[in-house]
Design an enzyme around this catalytic site. Structure first.
Site, PDB file in Angstrom:
ATOM      1  CG  HIS A 187      11.663   0.911   1.608  1.00  0.00           C
ATOM      2  ND1 HIS A 187      11.173   1.368   0.403  1.00  0.00           N
ATOM      3  CD2 HIS A 187      10.778  -0.015   2.047  1.00  0.00           C
ATOM      4  CE1 HIS A 187      10.047   0.750   0.124  1.00  0.00           C
ATOM      5  NE2 HIS A 187       9.779  -0.097   1.100  1.00  0.00           N
ATOM      6  CB  VAL A 189      11.312   4.162  -2.755  1.00  0.00           C
ATOM      7  CG1 VAL A 189      10.350   3.223  -3.457  1.00  0.00           C
ATOM      8  CG2 VAL A 189      10.928   4.351  -1.288  1.00  0.00           C
ATOM      9  CE  LYS A 190      13.091   6.280   2.904  1.00  0.00           C
ATOM     10  NZ  LYS A 190      12.034   5.283   2.913  1.00  0.00           N
ATOM     11  CB  THR A 191      19.543   7.938  -1.657  1.00  0.00           C
ATOM     12  OG1 THR A 191      18.633   8.985  -1.290  1.00  0.00           O
ATOM     13  CG2 THR A 191      20.546   8.491  -2.656  1.00  0.00           C
TER      14      THR A 191
END
Length: 382
Positions: A187, A189-191
């Site tokens: 997603h 906002v993930k790394t």
């Protein structure tokens, strides 16, 4: 406005997707396998299976384990809804484990207490969450799960790039040294980001094969059959990850070390700049064995002592251009689960929820952004 998290998309990411768009495959093509191979190598697992999103990864894990209706899965109450929902998708029941109030993590103690509430039902899976990016006590949790006849499945969408050291052994998040599978999310906002996307890592070739079948309608092509022939021996789902998104994933994966280093540097600066606000404000606790690449910069705030409600603080920060979020509302509080299981007393989860506030953290931030956020937080708390 500084959001609590956001993707970092650069010109070479755009170029990678543009190249994929001009090639022959938009859906299932060669970049899917390439992304899986590169990801498995990066986390240290034998296999990685790409899928539509992190929730699909969890659902596939339950399907691959053949978790049955009426069996039990244990999930921590401090997590996103999907960790518990994946068990319900296959008809299993959820027993919620409490968490450490300062780290938000399931612990051997809270897992043991949850196992005691399983009763005479069959416990099939334990799903620890590497909350914020910090790693749960995998050896301790695995020992309890194994003794109870259950399988450990790591819910690791927050923790890509993280490392840990249990005893004298250095390990990587996703190497599945203590679990059957580890699930990830891409997603925004993930790394790393693919827009939407997920991955299941495993060291079990049979599980990997089953995951691949289940993500594509349950279809198989038996050897020796006509080239057009396919069969569906069991029900599967359309959980495939398109080639064009895997192109973005491959490009992003190549930047993981840089993203990780930046997140670690920003987290260290937060720790330094938040120190003057103690004991009113402090970062969430990190276990000694964990070397995280933090996905979330969670602070624990004594709002009562500050004389300011969380909503007031969030609104004050937003007015100064600082976005924040709450991770998470305890899942056992959700109307669906309260109706199904009644009221639960999980004091660690309640204590975490009462104090947590996530501050902005993403690689595109400047050092001065951290200074701005912490100064604004100090002002908002008076």
């Amino acid at each position: 406005m500084l959001p609590y998290g956001r993707q970092t998309i650069e010109d070479d990411d755009v170029a990678a997707v543009a190249t994929a768009l001009r090639d022959d495959f938009l859906t299932t093509g060669p970049r899917v396998e390439a992304f899986e191979t590169a990801f498995a190598a990066r986390v240290g697992a034998r296999q990685a299976v790409a899928c539509a999103n992190g929730t699909a990864a969890l659902h596939l894990a339950m399907l691959a384990l053949d978790v049955q209706p009426g069996e039990v899965c244990i999930a921590p109450s401090i997590t996103f809804l999907a960790t518990a929902n994946c068990a319900r998708y296959v008809g299993a029941e959820v027993v919620f484990a409490d968490v450490d109030p300062d780290s938000g993590l399931m612990t051997p103690r809270t897992l043991a207490e949850a196992i005691g509430r399983v009763g005479g039902r069959r416990l099939r899976a334990v799903l620890p969450v590497h909350l914020r990016g910090d790693v749960a006590d995998l050896p301790g949790l695995q020992a309890l799960a194994q003794a109870a006849g259950a399988v450990l499945v790591e819910d690791a969408p927050h923790a890509l790039g993280g490392a840990m050291r249990f005893g004298k052994k250095n390990e990587r998040v996703g190497d599945c040294a203590h679990s059957a599978m580890a699930t990830f999310s891409f997603h925004p906002v993930k790394t790393i980001a693919t827009g939407e996307g997920g991955m299941v890592a495993t060291n079990d070739d049979q599980l990997a094969a089953r995951l691949r079948t289940l993500r594509s309608h349950g279809m198989v092509r038996p050897e020796g059959c006509e080239p057009w022939w396919y069969e569906m021996p069991e029900l599967g789902f359309n959980y495939r990850l398109p080639d064009i998104l895997c192109a973005l994933g491959l490009s992003q994966l190549g930047k993981l070390d840089r993203f990780a280093a930046r997140r670690r540097a920003l987290a260290a600066r937060y720790h330094d700049r938040l120190a003057p606000l103690a004991p009113l404000v402090r970062p969430a606790a990190s276990p000694g064995w964990s070397d995280p690449v933090l996905h979330l910069m969670v602070t624990l705030i004594d709002f009562q002592a500050a004389g300011r409600g969380r909503r007031e603080v969030m609104e004050t920060l937003r007015a100064q251009g600082v976005g924040t979020q709450v991770h998470y509302i305890p899942v056992h509080r959700q109307p669906y689960y309260r109706a199904r299981y009644g009221e639960l007393d999980l004091p660690g989860a309640e204590a975490w929820y009462a104090r947590c506030l996530s501050l902005p953290l993403y690689p595109g931030m400047a050092d001065t952004d951290v200074d701005r956020v912490t100064a604004a937080l100090g002002d908002a708390l008076g």
